[in-house]
Motif scaffolding. Structure first.
Motif, short mmCIF file in Angstrom:
data_model
loop_
_atom_site.label_atom_id
_atom_site.label_comp_id
_atom_site.label_asym_id
_atom_site.label_seq_id
_atom_site.Cartn_x
_atom_site.Cartn_y
_atom_site.Cartn_z
N ILE A 281 -1.45 -6.34 -2.89
CA ILE A 281 -2.28 -6.31 -1.67
C ILE A 281 -1.44 -5.83 -0.49
CG2 ILE A 281 -3.56 -7.70 0.01
CD1 ILE A 281 -4.27 -9.58 -2.36
N ASP A 282 -0.28 -6.44 -0.31
CA ASP A 282 0.63 -6.04 0.76
C ASP A 282 0.97 -4.56 0.65
OD1 ASP A 282 2.95 -6.46 2.77
OD2 ASP A 282 3.99 -5.80 0.96
N ASP A 283 1.30 -4.12 -0.55
CA ASP A 283 1.66 -2.72 -0.77
C ASP A 283 0.47 -1.79 -0.47
OD1 ASP A 283 3.51 -0.61 -1.90
OD2 ASP A 283 1.81 -0.42 -3.27
N PHE A 284 -0.72 -2.20 -0.90
CA PHE A 284 -1.93 -1.41 -0.66
C PHE A 284 -2.19 -1.24 0.84
CE2 PHE A 284 -6.54 -1.77 0.25
CZ PHE A 284 -6.97 -0.57 -0.27
N LEU A 285 -2.08 -2.33 1.59
CA LEU A 285 -2.33 -2.26 3.03
C LEU A 285 -1.29 -1.38 3.72
CD1 LEU A 285 -3.25 -6.00 3.72
CD2 LEU A 285 -4.82 -4.06 3.60
N ALA A 286 -0.01 -1.55 3.35
CA ALA A 286 1.04 -0.73 3.95
C ALA A 286 0.90 0.73 3.53
CB ALA A 286 2.41 -1.28 3.57
N ASP A 287 0.53 0.94 2.28
CA ASP A 287 0.34 2.29 1.74
C ASP A 287 -0.75 3.04 2.50
OD1 ASP A 287 0.88 4.36 -0.07
OD2 ASP A 287 -0.59 3.65 -1.52
N ASN A 288 -1.71 2.28 3.03
CA ASN A 288 -2.80 2.87 3.82
C ASN A 288 -2.58 2.68 5.32
OD1 ASN A 288 -5.17 3.83 1.93
ND2 ASN A 288 -4.32 1.97 1.00
N ASP A 289 -1.32 2.42 5.70
CA ASP A 289 -0.94 2.26 7.11
C ASP A 289 -1.85 1.27 7.83
OD1 ASP A 289 0.71 2.74 9.27
OD2 ASP A 289 -0.44 4.46 9.98
N PHE A 290 -2.20 0.21 7.10
CA PHE A 290 -3.02 -0.88 7.64
C PHE A 290 -4.32 -0.37 8.27
CE2 PHE A 290 1.42 -2.19 7.65
CZ PHE A 290 1.35 -3.28 6.81
N PHE A 291 -4.78 0.76 7.72
CA PHE A 291 -6.06 1.36 8.11
C PHE A 291 -6.16 1.57 9.63
CE2 PHE A 291 -6.59 -0.51 3.97
CZ PHE A 291 -7.27 0.49 3.28
N GLY A 292 -4.99 1.84 10.24
CA GLY A 292 -4.97 2.16 11.66
C GLY A 292 -5.01 0.96 12.58
N GLN B 127 -4.05 -0.46 -7.96
CA GLN B 127 -2.86 -0.20 -7.15
C GLN B 127 -1.61 -0.21 -8.01
OE1 GLN B 127 -2.87 0.83 -4.15
NE2 GLN B 127 -0.73 0.63 -3.49
N ALA B 128 -1.59 -1.08 -9.03
CA ALA B 128 -0.45 -1.10 -9.94
C ALA B 128 -0.33 0.24 -10.68
CB ALA B 128 -0.59 -2.24 -10.93
N LYS B 129 -1.45 0.78 -11.12
CA LYS B 129 -1.44 2.07 -11.82
C LYS B 129 -0.94 3.17 -10.90
CE LYS B 129 -4.46 5.23 -14.37
NZ LYS B 129 -5.84 5.48 -14.88
N LYS B 130 -1.37 3.16 -9.65
CA LYS B 130 -0.92 4.17 -8.68
C LYS B 130 0.59 4.09 -8.50
CE LYS B 130 -1.49 5.75 -3.90
NZ LYS B 130 -0.03 5.83 -3.63
N ARG B 131 1.12 2.88 -8.34
CA ARG B 131 2.55 2.73 -8.10
C ARG B 131 3.38 3.00 -9.36
NH1 ARG B 131 3.40 4.13 -3.15
NH2 ARG B 131 3.17 2.48 -1.59
N ASP C 236 3.75 6.57 -9.02
CA ASP C 236 4.65 6.95 -7.92
C ASP C 236 6.11 6.66 -8.23
OD1 ASP C 236 2.41 7.67 -6.44
OD2 ASP C 236 2.35 5.78 -5.31
N TRP C 237 6.36 5.49 -8.82
CA TRP C 237 7.73 4.99 -8.96
C TRP C 237 8.25 5.00 -10.39
CZ3 TRP C 237 5.95 -0.02 -6.06
CH2 TRP C 237 5.75 0.27 -4.70
N GLY C 238 7.35 5.16 -11.36
CA GLY C 238 7.73 4.97 -12.75
C GLY C 238 7.76 3.50 -13.10
N THR C 239 7.70 3.19 -14.37
CA THR C 239 7.66 1.79 -14.80
C THR C 239 8.92 1.04 -14.39
OG1 THR C 239 6.20 2.29 -16.65
CG2 THR C 239 7.48 0.26 -16.79
#
Length: 373
Positions: free
Chosen positions: A166-177, A303-307, A310-313
């Motif tokens: 959740i934290d990563d998702f919010l930061a990844d989306n720049d806290f939606f402005g 979000q786990a699949k996206k990361r 992005d980062w590899g396992t």
């Protein structure tokens, strides 16, 4: 041999029963696991409350009986088990496993995609379900496993992973402005005393660009404040203490329809409304006819699949592992632990714990560990 199951009515979660089922012989490739102990938190109530919408009932289906049109269900839980019988060449009797189980004394799995680290359950009815829930880890080589702290791992590990994402998702989306224009964005977290909420707050608290405000009932204010991860803690009827033009994101762990409506109606600069769970099961409501943004259900595996992409396992596991160990150090502070474990053994004790967690009446600092036998 028999398997003992704790079943709940899908349409009336307070109605439960314990059943004894004869064990069928294992088929080739299957294993039988004795489930030693598992965690029970508001996260499991969310699994039940969203069981049909999010397919949680499908992991461990219960066959309908006669003319009973509303089936009973097995609430999925996280915990530890030991292989008691095997007809799978790659899994040995006595192996200790961490994973996703039914509320039962035993479970039958069909291991596939075996590796030194673990395997996936290849049962046909789980083929279309998300693999994050089908993965079983061998404790002997799991870098996050510690035999001395298994209860804390069962209670917090799955919740922490969701919180971290959740934290990563919010930061990844720049806290939606919400953090634009020279103002710190406010992250409003409902059900702030729940383990997933305060784990999320612990991650967000590391980000100077946002302020974390916990919303909770009056009886849990002191507990939430004691954690030190919330900038402020407000009761649900204190929203007026925040200006109406507060740029904010609502992270909803409660699912309380009246609270969601109040937040959407009050805050004119609400940038995003993120629906996580349903701890307030008697007050759940949809997202229609609300001011501001439409609530969006957060699905951690996406979000786990996206990361992973992005980062590899390896990169994903390294980042998550570092954050987990830092969180465990917070939770296990000498003299001021965030979680005090209580053990419940046997059907009557399991039923009592279920009723306590379902009703939201428990001590926020207590973590419930259950076992059926």
């Amino acid at each position: 041999m028999t398997t003992q199951q704790f079943q709940v009515r899908k349409d009336q979660l307070a109605t439960t029963r314990t059943v004894q089922l004869p064990d069928a012989p294992l088929a080739d490739g299957e294993i039988r696991v004795r489930i030693e102990h598992f965690a029970y938190t508001s996260n499991n109530i969310t699994y039940a409350a969203f069981g049909d919408a999010m397919n949680y009932w499908q992991f461990f289906p219960v066959a309908p009986e006669g003319g009973d049109t509303v089936a009973w269900g097995l609430v999925p839980v996280w915990g530890f088990g030991v292989v008691e019988e095997t007809r799978c060449a790659g899994v040995a009797v006595g192996e200790r496993l961490y994973g996703y189980w039914p509320m039962a004394s035993h479970a039958v799995l069909k291991p596939v995609r075996l590796s030194p680290e673990g395997f996936f359950d290849g049962a046909p009815h789980r083929a279309t379900l998300h693999p994050v829930y089908n993965n079983y880890l061998r404790c002997a080589v799991d870098p996050l496993h510690d035999s001395a702290t298994e209860p804390l791992q069962a209670l917090l590990r799955p919740l922490f992973l969701t919180a971290w994402l959740i934290d990563d998702f919010l930061a990844d989306n720049d806290f939606f402005g919400a953090n634009q224009g020279g103002r710190r964005g406010v992250m409003l977290l409902s059900s702030a005393s729940s383990k997933t909420a305060y784990a999320t707050a612990a991650q967000l608290a590391k980000r100077p660009e946002v302020e974390v405000v916990g919303l909770t009932s009056p009886g849990n204010v002191a507990f939430c404040e004691s954690l030190g991860v919330y900038s402020r803690v407000l009761t649900y009827d204190q929203l007026e203490q925040l200006p109406q033009d507060t740029p904010c994101v609502y992270v909803d762990f409660a699912g309380n329809g009246a609270l969601r409506k109040a937040i959407h109606g009050r805050f004119s600069a609400l940038a995003y409304s993120c629906s996580i769970g349903g701890t307030h099961v008697d007050q759940l409501a949809g997202g229609r006819d609300l001011a501001g943004p439409r609530p969006v259900l957060f699905f951690a595996p996406a979000q786990a699949k996206k990361r992973h992409g992005d980062w590899g396992t390896a990169g994903f596991n390294e980042r998550m592992g570092q954050a987990w160990h830092a969180f465990m150090a917070l939770v296990s502070q000498p003299g001021a632990p965030w979680v005090v474990v209580e053990h419940h053994k046997g059907p009557s004790a399991v039923q009592a714990a279920h009723a306590l967690v379902l009703g939201g009446r428990g001590d926020a600092r207590v973590g419930h560990m259950l076992s059926m036998p």
